[in-house]
Design a protein around this motif. Sequence first.
Motif, PDB file in Angstrom:
ATOM      1  N   UNK A 266       0.829  -1.204   0.000  1.00 30.39           N
ATOM      2  CA  UNK A 266       0.000   0.000   0.000  1.00 30.39           C
ATOM      3  C   UNK A 266       0.865   1.256   0.000  1.00 30.39           C
ATOM      4  N   UNK A 267       0.193   2.403  -0.108  1.00 29.46           N
ATOM      5  CA  UNK A 267       0.862   3.705  -0.125  1.00 29.46           C
ATOM      6  C   UNK A 267       0.316   4.535   1.027  1.00 29.46           C
ATOM      7  N   UNK A 268       1.201   5.201   1.743  1.00 32.70           N
ATOM      8  CA  UNK A 268       0.795   6.064   2.848  1.00 32.70           C
ATOM      9  C   UNK A 268       1.005   7.519   2.462  1.00 32.70           C
ATOM     10  N   UNK A 269       0.009   8.348   2.788  1.00 29.49           N
ATOM     11  CA  UNK A 269       0.130   9.794   2.603  1.00 29.49           C
ATOM     12  C   UNK A 269      -0.104  10.469   3.943  1.00 29.49           C
ATOM     13  N   UNK A 270       0.594  11.568   4.180  1.00 29.81           N
ATOM     14  CA  UNK A 270       0.494  12.277   5.454  1.00 29.81           C
ATOM     15  C   UNK A 270       0.116  13.731   5.228  1.00 29.81           C
ATOM     16  N   UNK A 271      -0.464  14.327   6.266  1.00 36.17           N
ATOM     17  CA  UNK A 271      -0.809  15.748   6.254  1.00 36.17           C
ATOM     18  C   UNK A 271       0.053  16.452   7.283  1.00 36.17           C
TER      19      UNK A 271
ATOM     20  N   UNK B  46      -8.947   4.838  22.352  1.00 39.15           N
ATOM     21  CA  UNK B  46      -9.143   3.748  23.302  1.00 39.15           C
ATOM     22  C   UNK B  46     -10.248   2.787  22.876  1.00 39.15           C
ATOM     23  N   UNK B  47     -10.817   3.014  21.705  1.00 43.59           N
ATOM     24  CA  UNK B  47     -11.908   2.181  21.229  1.00 43.59           C
ATOM     25  C   UNK B  47     -11.460   0.723  21.115  1.00 43.59           C
ATOM     26  N   UNK B  48     -12.053  -0.189  21.911  1.00 41.61           N
ATOM     27  CA  UNK B  48     -11.518  -1.555  21.987  1.00 41.61           C
ATOM     28  C   UNK B  48     -12.030  -2.468  20.882  1.00 41.61           C
ATOM     29  N   UNK B  49     -11.694  -2.179  19.631  1.00 40.23           N
ATOM     30  CA  UNK B  49     -12.160  -3.025  18.535  1.00 40.23           C
ATOM     31  C   UNK B  49     -10.996  -3.696  17.826  1.00 40.23           C
ATOM     32  N   UNK B  50     -10.002  -4.116  18.572  1.00 39.81           N
ATOM     33  CA  UNK B  50      -8.876  -4.804  17.971  1.00 39.81           C
ATOM     34  C   UNK B  50      -7.698  -3.886  17.758  1.00 39.81           C
ATOM     35  N   UNK B  51      -6.542  -4.495  17.559  1.00 35.88           N
ATOM     36  CA  UNK B  51      -5.303  -3.738  17.444  1.00 35.88           C
ATOM     37  C   UNK B  51      -5.010  -3.296  16.029  1.00 35.88           C
ATOM     38  N   UNK B  52      -5.828  -3.710  15.061  1.00 33.22           N
ATOM     39  CA  UNK B  52      -5.605  -3.314  13.690  1.00 33.22           C
ATOM     40  C   UNK B  52      -4.861  -4.377  12.900  1.00 33.22           C
ATOM     41  N   UNK B  53      -4.660  -4.089  11.621  1.00 30.15           N
ATOM     42  CA  UNK B  53      -4.048  -5.020  10.688  1.00 30.15           C
ATOM     43  C   UNK B  53      -2.748  -4.421  10.168  1.00 30.15           C
ATOM     44  N   UNK B  54      -1.676  -5.202  10.179  1.00 27.63           N
ATOM     45  CA  UNK B  54      -0.399  -4.742   9.650  1.00 27.63           C
ATOM     46  C   UNK B  54      -0.419  -4.776   8.125  1.00 27.63           C
ATOM     47  N   UNK B  55       0.009  -3.669   7.528  1.00 21.81           N
ATOM     48  CA  UNK B  55      -0.002  -3.545   6.068  1.00 21.81           C
ATOM     49  C   UNK B  55       1.389  -3.141   5.592  1.00 21.81           C
ATOM     50  N   UNK B  56       2.091  -3.994   4.854  1.00 19.94           N
ATOM     51  CA  UNK B  56       3.364  -3.584   4.252  1.00 19.94           C
ATOM     52  C   UNK B  56       3.142  -2.465   3.237  1.00 19.94           C
ATOM     53  N   UNK B  57       4.008  -1.476   3.272  1.00 17.17           N
ATOM     54  CA  UNK B  57       3.936  -0.345   2.354  1.00 17.17           C
ATOM     55  C   UNK B  57       4.975  -0.494   1.251  1.00 17.17           C
ATOM     56  N   UNK B  58       4.810   0.279   0.183  1.00 18.40           N
ATOM     57  CA  UNK B  58       5.711   0.171  -0.954  1.00 18.40           C
ATOM     58  C   UNK B  58       7.144   0.568  -0.597  1.00 18.40           C
ATOM     59  N   UNK B  59       7.317   1.362   0.469  1.00 22.10           N
ATOM     60  CA  UNK B  59       8.673   1.763   0.860  1.00 22.10           C
ATOM     61  C   UNK B  59       9.325   0.763   1.802  1.00 22.10           C
TER      62      UNK B  59
END
Length: 325
Positions: free
Chosen positions: A11-16, A45-58
């Motif tokens: 994936x690609x990450x963009x920042x502001x 603090x929303x307890x809906x899981x720790x999220x999914x790891x996504x490798x980025x293109x960099x």
Amino acid sequence: MSADLQSNFAAVKAEHSSGASIVVHPKGATLLSWTPAPPPPIMATNPTGSGVEVPLVDGSIAIVGGPGDVLFVSSKAVVQPGKAIRGGIPIVFPQFGGEGPLPSHGFARTSLWTVKEVGDGLIVLTLTDSPLTKKLWDNSFELTMTVTFDSSKCHSIFEMRNTGGDAVEVQSLLHTYFRLQHISAVTIEGLQGLVFEDKLKNFEAFEQKDKFVTFDSETDRVFRNVGHEQEAILTLDAGSGMWRRIRMRAEMGSDDTTLTPVPCDVVVWNPWIEKAKATADLDDDEYVHMVCVEPGCVRSKPTVPGGGGVFRLHQVISLDLATTS
């Protein structure tokens, strides 16, 4: 996290400049994450899981669908040929569901898009017709997905330019998965008085009589004509003390200078218990932490003029404390 997701996801990450960030996958131009900065405490603090790891293109790793994220991504999401990513904002185009000869929801969400620009609070992706798309849908087009964002708003703008000579009828949605505290606490405001088709009852039409749409079983509804002459606004109370304001509009014209509003529809979906269990890329209990509110054109079916005609779908998600009006 599935092995397929880990090995094939790029994936690609963009920042502001505010510190907010998004993550977008070129597969389907799928917006997977919008994380304001700093995230509101109730979201952090929303307890809906720790999220999914996504490798980025960099070569680095991002976390999507975790604490602080506005969007939901399934822990079992995969990237496979012909399959959409389960979560974020997949693009439905040019067909809704199985209402035609194409694969369900069309090919835009399963195609590999080109990343054209990444900047401060901005990413732009494009997809043009090819021999592969013409085998499915024999039309010429240019698609653009533009995402602009900061820590308070995220704009998703999908555009189709008809580069063929003939007018073409299309259906399209921004299939937005929202991350929730718990589905039992969720309400959606702004649909009262509208007619919806219930897909679970053979598309029979009903009126939304209650002020709020709530959830206690599988829900799959198409709300008609949510917005036409002006921008439509829905309020999603995700059960976390933080409202999501969803603004939407659709436009069409013979070129960029002649765009006029066209009716918007909204699909509201939650798979509930049995369908979640039957969905391979969704964990059995993840239905409680997601709801789809999908703006677009399903019943209006805009006919986009040939020779450069434009169809545009614009969604804005913003955050407000639930104590505000």
